[in-house]
Design a protein around this motif. Sequence first.
Motif, PDB file in Angstrom:
ATOM      1  N   GLU A  74       1.890   3.021  -4.015  1.00 27.07           N
ATOM      2  CA  GLU A  74       0.846   3.449  -4.958  1.00 27.07           C
ATOM      3  C   GLU A  74       1.450   4.224  -6.131  1.00 27.07           C
ATOM      4  O   GLU A  74       2.324   5.074  -5.956  1.00 27.07           O
ATOM      5  CB  GLU A  74      -0.186   4.328  -4.250  1.00 27.07           C
ATOM      6  CG  GLU A  74      -1.307   4.726  -5.180  1.00 27.07           C
ATOM      7  CD  GLU A  74      -2.471   5.391  -4.460  1.00 27.07           C
ATOM      8  OE1 GLU A  74      -2.308   5.758  -3.277  1.00 27.07           O
ATOM      9  OE2 GLU A  74      -3.534   5.528  -5.083  1.00 27.07           O
ATOM     10  N   GLY A  75       0.984   3.886  -7.325  1.00 25.60           N
ATOM     11  CA  GLY A  75       1.399   4.609  -8.513  1.00 25.60           C
ATOM     12  C   GLY A  75       2.717   4.158  -9.102  1.00 25.60           C
ATOM     13  O   GLY A  75       3.201   4.763 -10.065  1.00 25.60           O
TER      14      GLY A  75
ATOM     15  N   VAL B  41      -2.883  -5.235  -2.538  1.00 25.46           N
ATOM     16  CA  VAL B  41      -3.176  -4.515  -1.295  1.00 25.46           C
ATOM     17  C   VAL B  41      -4.354  -5.182  -0.585  1.00 25.46           C
ATOM     18  O   VAL B  41      -4.323  -5.428   0.627  1.00 25.46           O
ATOM     19  CB  VAL B  41      -3.477  -3.025  -1.570  1.00 25.46           C
ATOM     20  CG1 VAL B  41      -3.970  -2.323  -0.310  1.00 25.46           C
ATOM     21  CG2 VAL B  41      -2.230  -2.323  -2.119  1.00 25.46           C
TER      22      VAL B  41
ATOM     23  N   ARG C  74      -2.059  -1.175 -12.292  1.00 30.18           N
ATOM     24  CA  ARG C  74      -2.693  -0.647 -11.076  1.00 30.18           C
ATOM     25  C   ARG C  74      -3.697  -1.635 -10.483  1.00 30.18           C
ATOM     26  O   ARG C  74      -3.819  -1.748  -9.261  1.00 30.18           O
ATOM     27  CB  ARG C  74      -3.384   0.678 -11.386  1.00 30.18           C
ATOM     28  CG  ARG C  74      -3.957   1.288 -10.108  1.00 30.18           C
ATOM     29  CD  ARG C  74      -4.519   2.668 -10.241  1.00 30.18           C
ATOM     30  NE  ARG C  74      -5.071   3.043  -8.938  1.00 30.18           N
ATOM     31  CZ  ARG C  74      -4.394   3.685  -7.987  1.00 30.18           C
ATOM     32  NH1 ARG C  74      -3.152   4.049  -8.202  1.00 30.18           N
ATOM     33  NH2 ARG C  74      -4.950   3.973  -6.820  1.00 30.18           N
TER      34      ARG C  74
ATOM     35  N   SER D 111       0.812  -1.219   0.000  1.00 26.84           N
ATOM     36  CA  SER D 111       0.000   0.000   0.000  1.00 26.84           C
ATOM     37  C   SER D 111       0.844   1.267   0.000  1.00 26.84           C
ATOM     38  O   SER D 111       0.350   2.350  -0.336  1.00 26.84           O
ATOM     39  CB  SER D 111      -0.949   0.008   1.203  1.00 26.84           C
ATOM     40  OG  SER D 111      -0.222  -0.176   2.398  1.00 26.84           O
ATOM     41  N   ASP D 112       2.118   1.158   0.374  1.00 26.21           N
ATOM     42  CA  ASP D 112       3.013   2.322   0.346  1.00 26.21           C
ATOM     43  C   ASP D 112       3.549   2.592  -1.061  1.00 26.21           C
ATOM     44  O   ASP D 112       4.258   3.583  -1.268  1.00 26.21           O
ATOM     45  CB  ASP D 112       4.211   2.103   1.284  1.00 26.21           C
ATOM     46  CG  ASP D 112       3.789   1.963   2.736  1.00 26.21           C
ATOM     47  OD1 ASP D 112       2.955   2.777   3.178  1.00 26.21           O
ATOM     48  OD2 ASP D 112       4.283   1.039   3.417  1.00 26.21           O
TER      49      ASP D 112
ATOM     50  N   ASP E 195      -1.908  -6.997   1.728  1.00 19.98           N
ATOM     51  CA  ASP E 195      -0.974  -5.879   1.785  1.00 19.98           C
ATOM     52  C   ASP E 195       0.410  -6.335   2.287  1.00 19.98           C
ATOM     53  O   ASP E 195       0.886  -5.909   3.344  1.00 19.98           O
ATOM     54  CB  ASP E 195      -1.542  -4.782   2.705  1.00 19.98           C
ATOM     55  CG  ASP E 195      -0.810  -3.457   2.544  1.00 19.98           C
ATOM     56  OD1 ASP E 195      -0.062  -3.301   1.563  1.00 19.98           O
ATOM     57  OD2 ASP E 195      -1.010  -2.588   3.413  1.00 19.98           O
TER      58      ASP E 195
ATOM     59  N   TRP F  21      -1.931  -4.136  -8.510  1.00 22.05           N
ATOM     60  CA  TRP F  21      -1.462  -3.520  -7.258  1.00 22.05           C
ATOM     61  C   TRP F  21      -2.612  -3.435  -6.245  1.00 22.05           C
ATOM     62  O   TRP F  21      -2.445  -3.783  -5.067  1.00 22.05           O
ATOM     63  CB  TRP F  21      -0.890  -2.125  -7.549  1.00 22.05           C
ATOM     64  CG  TRP F  21      -0.589  -1.347  -6.302  1.00 22.05           C
ATOM     65  CD1 TRP F  21       0.506  -1.472  -5.497  1.00 22.05           C
ATOM     66  CD2 TRP F  21      -1.440  -0.356  -5.701  1.00 22.05           C
ATOM     67  NE1 TRP F  21       0.400  -0.603  -4.425  1.00 22.05           N
ATOM     68  CE2 TRP F  21      -0.780   0.077  -4.522  1.00 22.05           C
ATOM     69  CE3 TRP F  21      -2.666   0.200  -6.030  1.00 22.05           C
ATOM     70  CZ2 TRP F  21      -1.323   1.052  -3.683  1.00 22.05           C
ATOM     71  CZ3 TRP F  21      -3.216   1.167  -5.195  1.00 22.05           C
ATOM     72  CH2 TRP F  21      -2.541   1.580  -4.041  1.00 22.05           C
ATOM     73  N   GLU F  22      -3.790  -2.994  -6.704  1.00 20.60           N
ATOM     74  CA  GLU F  22      -4.951  -2.903  -5.803  1.00 20.60           C
ATOM     75  C   GLU F  22      -5.311  -4.276  -5.240  1.00 20.60           C
ATOM     76  O   GLU F  22      -5.650  -4.410  -4.064  1.00 20.60           O
ATOM     77  CB  GLU F  22      -6.157  -2.331  -6.572  1.00 20.60           C
ATOM     78  CG  GLU F  22      -6.039  -0.851  -6.864  1.00 20.60           C
ATOM     79  CD  GLU F  22      -7.113  -0.315  -7.799  1.00 20.60           C
ATOM     80  OE1 GLU F  22      -7.226   0.916  -7.899  1.00 20.60           O
ATOM     81  OE2 GLU F  22      -7.812  -1.127  -8.432  1.00 20.60           O
TER      82      GLU F  22
END
Length: 203
Positions: free
Chosen positions: A38-39, A51, A44, A35-36, A55, A47-48
């Motif tokens: 992001e981007g 998390v 994406r 979660s740290d 996470d 990544w979501e």
Amino acid sequence: MSTSATPPLQPFAIRFGADNATLEPQGPTLQRRMSDLEGLFADRRAWEQAVADGDPVVYTVVSSPVPETARELPQSITTIFPGDTGGEFWMTKGHQHPDPQGEIYLGLEGHGGLLLFDGERAEWLDISPGVIGYIPPGWAHRSVNVGDEPYRFLAVYPGSAGHDYGWVLTHGMGLRARRSADRVELVPFGTPAGTAGPTARSH
Ligand code: 6PG
Ligand code: NI
């Protein structure tokens, strides 16, 4: 000692515990979870999902007590755990040093890459135990674990260098390192997730 020491420092030895990457005496430590980051990953949605799926801790940084102040020479040991998100190998956030100064990395365990980007040119250095990677002033840098075990390295950098994380979000890192069969594929930074990299370099 679990925080940075106050100058003037006296000469002292730092013992590295190879089994669990501890430093004695030890300064600040941090861990970065998915979660740290992001981007940072091209995919994406992956990544979501990562998390949401617990996470996980992607990397940790353990520092010696040498403070990040002018003329001092802080050190830290980074451990990046193995994995990929949407095919992109787990990696550090990456940063520029706002006060451009050189930095060295020494590979300790596992197999990784040091991705360097000066805003125009991108370079990739393979780092394994015993290899020293040199980061010249002005090159943003990101580390990537391209193996199946934790990748660990020592970093030594001038205490006044500072850390700029926004630079990477604005300028990118030139290349991305993706898992491709049993090798590493380096693709242009803007390559959409899930597509083949037309000018991919393999390692
Ligand atoms: C530094 C080093 C290094 C780095 C870590 C974590 O300047 O301190 O390059 O210790 O900070 O590997 O990477 P990020 O700082 O990009 O999260
Ligand atoms: Ni650095």
